[in-house]
Scaffold this motif. Sequence first.
Motif, PDB file in Angstrom:
ATOM      1  N   ARG A   1       0.837  -1.206   0.000  1.00 43.73           N
ATOM      2  CA  ARG A   1       0.000   0.000   0.000  1.00 43.73           C
ATOM      3  C   ARG A   1       0.875   1.261   0.000  1.00 43.73           C
ATOM      4  O   ARG A   1       0.631   2.188  -0.770  1.00 43.73           O
ATOM      5  N   GLU A   2       1.897   1.291   0.852  1.00 40.39           N
ATOM      6  CA  GLU A   2       2.788   2.458   0.948  1.00 40.39           C
ATOM      7  C   GLU A   2       3.533   2.729  -0.353  1.00 40.39           C
ATOM      8  O   GLU A   2       3.946   3.861  -0.612  1.00 40.39           O
ATOM      9  N   ARG A   3       3.704   1.709  -1.175  1.00 35.28           N
ATOM     10  CA  ARG A   3       4.473   1.852  -2.411  1.00 35.28           C
ATOM     11  C   ARG A   3       3.594   1.821  -3.652  1.00 35.28           C
ATOM     12  O   ARG A   3       4.088   1.779  -4.773  1.00 35.28           O
ATOM     13  N   GLY A   4       2.282   1.795  -3.467  1.00 34.49           N
ATOM     14  CA  GLY A   4       1.363   1.799  -4.597  1.00 34.49           C
ATOM     15  C   GLY A   4       1.375   0.518  -5.406  1.00 34.49           C
ATOM     16  O   GLY A   4       1.092   0.530  -6.602  1.00 34.49           O
ATOM     17  N   LEU A   5       1.691  -0.592  -4.752  1.00 33.99           N
ATOM     18  CA  LEU A   5       1.738  -1.886  -5.435  1.00 33.99           C
ATOM     19  C   LEU A   5       0.404  -2.612  -5.278  1.00 33.99           C
ATOM     20  O   LEU A   5      -0.284  -2.444  -4.277  1.00 33.99           O
ATOM     21  N   THR A   6       0.074  -3.442  -6.248  1.00 32.83           N
ATOM     22  CA  THR A   6      -1.138  -4.240  -6.202  1.00 32.83           C
ATOM     23  C   THR A   6      -0.768  -5.693  -5.925  1.00 32.83           C
ATOM     24  O   THR A   6      -0.020  -6.296  -6.696  1.00 32.83           O
ATOM     25  N   ILE A   7      -1.285  -6.235  -4.845  1.00 29.82           N
ATOM     26  CA  ILE A   7      -1.036  -7.650  -4.541  1.00 29.82           C
ATOM     27  C   ILE A   7      -2.037  -8.481  -5.336  1.00 29.82           C
ATOM     28  O   ILE A   7      -3.242  -8.403  -5.124  1.00 29.82           O
ATOM     29  N   ALA A   8      -1.507  -9.251  -6.271  1.00 25.38           N
ATOM     30  CA  ALA A   8      -2.341 -10.087  -7.119  1.00 25.38           C
ATOM     31  C   ALA A   8      -2.794 -11.343  -6.383  1.00 25.38           C
ATOM     32  O   ALA A   8      -3.890 -11.851  -6.622  1.00 25.38           O
ATOM     33  N   GLU A   9      -1.935 -11.831  -5.486  1.00 20.87           N
ATOM     34  CA  GLU A   9      -2.239 -13.083  -4.794  1.00 20.87           C
ATOM     35  C   GLU A   9      -1.375 -13.183  -3.543  1.00 20.87           C
ATOM     36  O   GLU A   9      -0.236 -12.742  -3.547  1.00 20.87           O
ATOM     37  N   VAL A  10      -1.952 -13.756  -2.494  1.00 20.71           N
ATOM     38  CA  VAL A  10      -1.193 -14.090  -1.288  1.00 20.71           C
ATOM     39  C   VAL A  10      -1.007 -15.603  -1.310  1.00 20.71           C
ATOM     40  O   VAL A  10      -1.974 -16.357  -1.426  1.00 20.71           O
ATOM     41  N   VAL A  11       0.235 -16.031  -1.224  1.00 23.70           N
ATOM     42  CA  VAL A  11       0.572 -17.454  -1.267  1.00 23.70           C
ATOM     43  C   VAL A  11       1.208 -17.823   0.064  1.00 23.70           C
ATOM     44  O   VAL A  11       2.100 -17.122   0.536  1.00 23.70           O
ATOM     45  N   THR A  12       0.751 -18.921   0.662  1.00 26.65           N
ATOM     46  CA  THR A  12       1.281 -19.318   1.963  1.00 26.65           C
ATOM     47  C   THR A  12       1.829 -20.741   1.935  1.00 26.65           C
ATOM     48  O   THR A  12       1.405 -21.573   1.139  1.00 26.65           O
ATOM     49  N   ASP A  13       2.752 -20.974   2.827  1.00 25.01           N
ATOM     50  CA  ASP A  13       3.316 -22.304   3.075  1.00 25.01           C
ATOM     51  C   ASP A  13       3.513 -22.447   4.574  1.00 25.01           C
ATOM     52  O   ASP A  13       3.694 -21.456   5.283  1.00 25.01           O
ATOM     53  N   THR A  14       3.522 -23.694   5.041  1.00 26.77           N
ATOM     54  CA  THR A  14       3.868 -23.984   6.420  1.00 26.77           C
ATOM     55  C   THR A  14       5.390 -23.984   6.521  1.00 26.77           C
ATOM     56  O   THR A  14       6.074 -24.566   5.672  1.00 26.77           O
ATOM     57  N   TYR A  15       5.918 -23.336   7.536  1.00 25.91           N
ATOM     58  CA  TYR A  15       7.360 -23.261   7.731  1.00 25.91           C
ATOM     59  C   TYR A  15       7.899 -24.641   8.130  1.00 25.91           C
ATOM     60  O   TYR A  15       7.262 -25.370   8.868  1.00 25.91           O
ATOM     61  N   GLY A  16       9.051 -24.993   7.638  1.00 27.99           N
ATOM     62  CA  GLY A  16       9.682 -26.239   8.055  1.00 27.99           C
ATOM     63  C   GLY A  16      10.497 -26.904   6.964  1.00 27.99           C
ATOM     64  O   GLY A  16      11.613 -27.339   7.205  1.00 27.99           O
ATOM     65  N   GLU A  17       9.970 -26.980   5.748  1.00 33.18           N
ATOM     66  CA  GLU A  17      10.703 -27.587   4.637  1.00 33.18           C
ATOM     67  C   GLU A  17      11.753 -26.581   4.159  1.00 33.18           C
ATOM     68  O   GLU A  17      11.412 -25.483   3.722  1.00 33.18           O
ATOM     69  N   PRO A  18      13.052 -26.929   4.261  1.00 32.62           N
ATOM     70  CA  PRO A  18      14.086 -25.966   3.885  1.00 32.62           C
ATOM     71  C   PRO A  18      14.139 -25.652   2.384  1.00 32.62           C
ATOM     72  O   PRO A  18      14.472 -24.532   2.005  1.00 32.62           O
ATOM     73  N   ASP A  19      13.814 -26.615   1.529  1.00 30.89           N
ATOM     74  CA  ASP A  19      13.911 -26.393   0.087  1.00 30.89           C
ATOM     75  C   ASP A  19      12.601 -25.799  -0.436  1.00 30.89           C
ATOM     76  O   ASP A  19      11.578 -26.477  -0.473  1.00 30.89           O
ATOM     77  N   PRO A  20      12.622 -24.530  -0.846  1.00 33.35           N
ATOM     78  CA  PRO A  20      11.394 -23.906  -1.319  1.00 33.35           C
ATOM     79  C   PRO A  20      10.780 -24.625  -2.523  1.00 33.35           C
ATOM     80  O   PRO A  20       9.556 -24.622  -2.683  1.00 33.35           O
ATOM     81  N   ALA A  21      11.597 -25.263  -3.346  1.00 33.70           N
ATOM     82  CA  ALA A  21      11.086 -25.964  -4.522  1.00 33.70           C
ATOM     83  C   ALA A  21      10.216 -27.172  -4.145  1.00 33.70           C
ATOM     84  O   ALA A  21       9.476 -27.681  -4.979  1.00 33.70           O
ATOM     85  N   ARG A  22      10.283 -27.586  -2.881  1.00 34.26           N
ATOM     86  CA  ARG A  22       9.477 -28.719  -2.429  1.00 34.26           C
ATOM     87  C   ARG A  22       8.182 -28.273  -1.742  1.00 34.26           C
ATOM     88  O   ARG A  22       7.418 -29.089  -1.275  1.00 34.26           O
ATOM     89  N   ARG A  23       7.953 -26.955  -1.694  1.00 33.13           N
ATOM     90  CA  ARG A  23       6.741 -26.406  -1.070  1.00 33.13           C
ATOM     91  C   ARG A  23       5.720 -26.032  -2.138  1.00 33.13           C
ATOM     92  O   ARG A  23       6.059 -25.397  -3.133  1.00 33.13           O
ATOM     93  N   THR A  24       4.484 -26.401  -1.899  1.00 29.93           N
ATOM     94  CA  THR A  24       3.399 -26.109  -2.840  1.00 29.93           C
ATOM     95  C   THR A  24       3.269 -24.606  -3.094  1.00 29.93           C
ATOM     96  O   THR A  24       3.132 -24.175  -4.237  1.00 29.93           O
ATOM     97  N   GLY A  25       3.287 -23.817  -2.031  1.00 24.67           N
ATOM     98  CA  GLY A  25       3.139 -22.373  -2.189  1.00 24.67           C
ATOM     99  C   GLY A  25       4.245 -21.743  -3.001  1.00 24.67           C
ATOM    100  O   GLY A  25       3.994 -20.926  -3.890  1.00 24.67           O
ATOM    101  N   TRP A  26       5.492 -22.101  -2.701  1.00 24.32           N
ATOM    102  CA  TRP A  26       6.607 -21.510  -3.453  1.00 24.32           C
ATOM    103  C   TRP A  26       6.563 -21.936  -4.913  1.00 24.32           C
ATOM    104  O   TRP A  26       6.885 -21.148  -5.815  1.00 24.32           O
ATOM    105  N   ARG A  27       6.123 -23.155  -5.176  1.00 22.40           N
ATOM    106  CA  ARG A  27       5.974 -23.580  -6.578  1.00 22.40           C
ATOM    107  C   ARG A  27       4.942 -22.694  -7.281  1.00 22.40           C
ATOM    108  O   ARG A  27       5.096 -22.372  -8.462  1.00 22.40           O
ATOM    109  N   ARG A  28       3.908 -22.272  -6.559  1.00 23.01           N
ATOM    110  CA  ARG A  28       2.919 -21.348  -7.123  1.00 23.01           C
ATOM    111  C   ARG A  28       3.576 -19.998  -7.427  1.00 23.01           C
ATOM    112  O   ARG A  28       3.317 -19.393  -8.472  1.00 23.01           O
TER     113      ARG A  28
END
Length: 128
Positions: free
Chosen positions: A42-69
Motif C-alpha cells: 500500500r505504501e508503495r502503490g503496489l497491487t497484490i495479485a495473490e497471497v501465497v502461503t506455506d507452512t514453515y519447516g521444509e528448507p527447500d522452497p522448490a518442495r513447497r506447494t506455495g513456493w511452486r505457485r
Amino acid sequence: MPMTPRGDADASVVLYVCADRARAVSGGAAQRAQAEGHAFARERGLTIAEVVTDTYGEPDPARRTGWRRVRQLAQTGHVTEVLVRWPSAIAPESARELRLREADWLHDQGVRLRYTWAPLSSRGRKPR
C-alpha cells in the motif's frame, strides 16, 4: 524464457508468507507477515495479485506447494515482484544456497524480490 519486465502502471506482486509451523496452530506469525506485506505494498502503490502461503519447516522452497505457485506466477509473467517478510521465509540460513538459487531464478525471470520487514526494506542493498 525470461519475461520482459512491465512498466509500473501494470505491475502486480505476489505476497509470499511462510511463517507458521503447523496449519492447526493459530496463524499469529502468518497474520503479522500478511499485514506487514499489505502495508508495504500500500505504501508503495503496489497491487497484490495473490497471497501465497506455506507452512514453515521444509528448507527447500522448490518442495513447497506455495513456493511452486510463486514460481509459476513469475514464470508466466503474472507478477513483476515477489514480497517476502525476510530471507529465511524462502529458505533458512542453514540452506542459504537454496535461497540464493531462488533469488537468482526470480531475477532471471525479470521479477524483483523485495523484503517487507522494515530493517530490510529500508536498506539500499537487498540481502539475498
